[in-house]
Enzyme design. Structure first.
Site, PDB file in Angstrom:
ATOM      1  N   ASP A   1      52.612-128.687   4.655  1.00 10.76           N
ATOM      2  CA  ASP A   1      52.542-130.297   4.559  1.00 10.76           C
ATOM      3  C   ASP A   1      52.367-130.413   3.110  1.00 10.76           C
ATOM      4  O   ASP A   1      51.389-130.327   2.633  1.00 10.76           O
ATOM      5  CB  ASP A   1      51.906-130.911   5.521  1.00 10.76           C
ATOM      6  CG  ASP A   1      52.419-132.312   5.863  1.00 10.76           C
ATOM      7  OD1 ASP A   1      53.340-131.973   5.960  1.00 10.76           O
ATOM      8  OD2 ASP A   1      51.448-133.131   6.337  1.00 10.76           O
TER       9      ASP A   1
ATOM     10  N   ASN B   1      60.783-133.205  14.375  1.00 12.97           N
ATOM     11  CA  ASN B   1      61.689-133.810  12.564  1.00 12.97           C
ATOM     12  C   ASN B   1      62.477-133.835  12.894  1.00 12.97           C
ATOM     13  O   ASN B   1      63.429-134.167  11.597  1.00 12.97           O
ATOM     14  CB  ASN B   1      61.479-132.354  11.522  1.00 12.97           C
ATOM     15  CG  ASN B   1      59.343-132.101  11.197  1.00 12.97           C
ATOM     16  OD1 ASN B   1      59.306-130.739  10.853  1.00 12.97           O
ATOM     17  ND2 ASN B   1      58.875-133.000  10.700  1.00 12.97           N
TER      18      ASN B   1
HETATM   19  C1  IPE Z   1      54.198-131.022  10.341  1.00 11.88           C
HETATM   20  O1  IPE Z   1      54.245-131.685   9.529  1.00 11.88           O
HETATM   21  C2  IPE Z   1      55.320-129.599  10.726  1.00 11.88           C
HETATM   22  C3  IPE Z   1      55.627-128.920   9.539  1.00 11.88           C
HETATM   23  C4  IPE Z   1      54.756-128.843   8.186  1.00 11.88           C
HETATM   24  C5  IPE Z   1      57.191-128.221  10.114  1.00 11.88           C
HETATM   25  P1  IPE Z   1      55.180-133.022  10.045  1.00 11.88           P
HETATM   26  O2  IPE Z   1      55.150-134.286   8.132  1.00 11.88           O
HETATM   27  O3  IPE Z   1      56.122-133.306  10.376  1.00 11.88           O
HETATM   28  O4  IPE Z   1      53.933-133.955  10.658  1.00 11.88           O
HETATM   29  P2  IPE Z   1      53.293-135.531  10.989  1.00 11.88           P
HETATM   30  O5  IPE Z   1      54.847-135.668  11.256  1.00 11.88           O
HETATM   31  O6  IPE Z   1      52.337-135.837   9.876  1.00 11.88           O
HETATM   32  O7  IPE Z   1      52.203-134.250  12.121  1.00 11.88           O
HETATM   33  C1  IPE Z   2      56.119-130.994   5.046  1.00 17.05           C
HETATM   34  O1  IPE Z   2      55.919-131.539   3.980  1.00 17.05           O
HETATM   35  C2  IPE Z   2      57.721-130.359   5.433  1.00 17.05           C
HETATM   36  C3  IPE Z   2      58.404-131.260   6.379  1.00 17.05           C
HETATM   37  C4  IPE Z   2      57.732-131.281   7.815  1.00 17.05           C
HETATM   38  C5  IPE Z   2      59.697-129.844   7.463  1.00 17.05           C
HETATM   39  P1  IPE Z   2      56.546-133.369   4.560  1.00 17.05           P
HETATM   40  O2  IPE Z   2      58.345-133.513   4.158  1.00 17.05           O
HETATM   41  O3  IPE Z   2      56.246-133.175   5.763  1.00 17.05           O
HETATM   42  O4  IPE Z   2      56.340-133.742   3.452  1.00 17.05           O
HETATM   43  P2  IPE Z   2      55.159-135.359   3.550  1.00 17.05           P
HETATM   44  O5  IPE Z   2      54.100-135.018   4.542  1.00 17.05           O
HETATM   45  O6  IPE Z   2      56.528-136.294   3.959  1.00 17.05           O
HETATM   46  O7  IPE Z   2      54.799-135.620   2.177  1.00 17.05           O
HETATM   47 MG    MG Z   3      54.312-134.277   6.691  1.00 19.28          MG
END
Ligand code: IPE
Ligand code: IPE
Ligand code: MG
Length: 265
Positions: free
Chosen positions: A42, A90
């Site tokens: 994340d 996502n």
């Molecule tokens: C979890 O991260 C999913 C992945 C790392 C692919 P998210 O960024 O989607 O999770 P939330 O929305 O903060 O819970």
């Molecule tokens: C994790 O990074 C990757 C995916 C969920 C695909 P994020 O895109 O969730 O990054 P933040 O949480 O918005 O910083």
């Molecule tokens: Mg995230």
């Protein structure tokens, strides 16, 4: 040997699988390593926006991190590494970001396939794969096929994955078997459910790592993490280095896991 030589010539940045006696591993307690590590990668977006870049630049930077962490996990001799790449939730993101991520998976597979195979990796995609673009599904199946006879780390990439969705699919298959008279309802026990999950054959998750400061599972490996230890770090995924992964292993080695029993039982 040849590979090492080319690597040395090609780019000074190339990170090789660390050897057992590498300084990186000097504080590792080899008999107290997790067998299965799960990583919620994340913070790509926050990494990018913090630098004044567009969010997708963070996803691209995160691919390099993944490559190095996989090599570190191989060097440690872990049985399984499962990474969360795209959740069933996502899809709520803006279309251009979703499209970018799908293209990034394809690109990653094209670029990294050979090297992963040389590293004896067994790649496996978990999640509702049939919900992904058809071209990507084909690439995923081909990658799995290419590496299926390898004997190294189980590298599970969660794409269109949700722990609840995975359980729904498993339960539906079991119900279908029961309805067809192949099994009795009382045959459905923990082992039966375990075998229907996308991670069938892997050991339970020992350690879940989440980068970037949030402390939640976000629907990742709900069943498999029943007795996992958790390790949270504020480091954003693109900045997460092999040293950080090793720090998580060292932290894990100090945990007292009781599984409901008593210490020193
Ligand atoms: C979890 O991260 C999913 C992945 C790392 C692919 P998210 O960024 O989607 O999770 P939330 O929305 O903060 O819970
Ligand atoms: C994790 O990074 C990757 C995916 C969920 C695909 P994020 O895109 O969730 O990054 P933040 O949480 O918005 O910083
Ligand atoms: Mg995230």
């Amino acid at each position: 040997m040849l590979k090492k030589f080319i690597g040395g010539l090609g780019s000074s940045e190339k990170f090789e699988i660390p050897a057992h006696d590498s300084p990186l591993f000097q504080n590792i307690q080899w008999d107290r390593l997790p067998r299965h590590v799960a990583v919620i990668m994340d913070g790509n977006g926050r990494w990018a926006t913090g630098k004044g870049l567009i969010r997708t630049a963070g996803h691209r930077a995160g691919v390099k991190t993944l490559k190095n962490i996989l090599k570190t996990a191989i060097g440690l001799g872990l049985d399984a590494l499962t990474v969360y790449a795209f959740s069933t939730e996502n899809w709520k993101r803006p279309r251009p970001e979703v499209d970018f991520l799908m293209n990034l998976f394809s690109e990653y597979l094209i670029k990294e396939l050979r090297e992963m195979d040389e590293d004896n990796v067994r790649i496996h995609f978990i999640g509702r794969i049939e919900g992904l673009p058809p071209g990507l599904q084909k690439q995923m199946r081909e990658a799995e096929e290419l590496m299926k006879d390898n004997t190294g780390i189980h590298f599970n990439v969660a794409a269109n994955y949700g722990g609840q969705d995975e359980l729904v699919r498993a339960v539906q298959r079991l119900a279908a078997k029961a309805a067809a008279g192949e099994i009795q309802p009382e045959d459905i026990d923990e082992a039966a459910i375990d075998q229907e999950l996308d991670t069938a054959g892997n050991p339970p998750v020992d350690l879940v790592i989440r980068t970037s400061g949030d402390e939640r599972l976000s629907n990742f490996l709900l069943w498999q993490s029943a007795y996992a230890e958790f390790y949270f770090t504020d480091v954003n995924w693109p900045d997460f280095r092999p040293e950080d992964f090793v720090a998580a292993m060292e932290d894990f080695a100090g945990r007292s896991r009781r599984f409901g029993g008593l210490k020193n039982q």
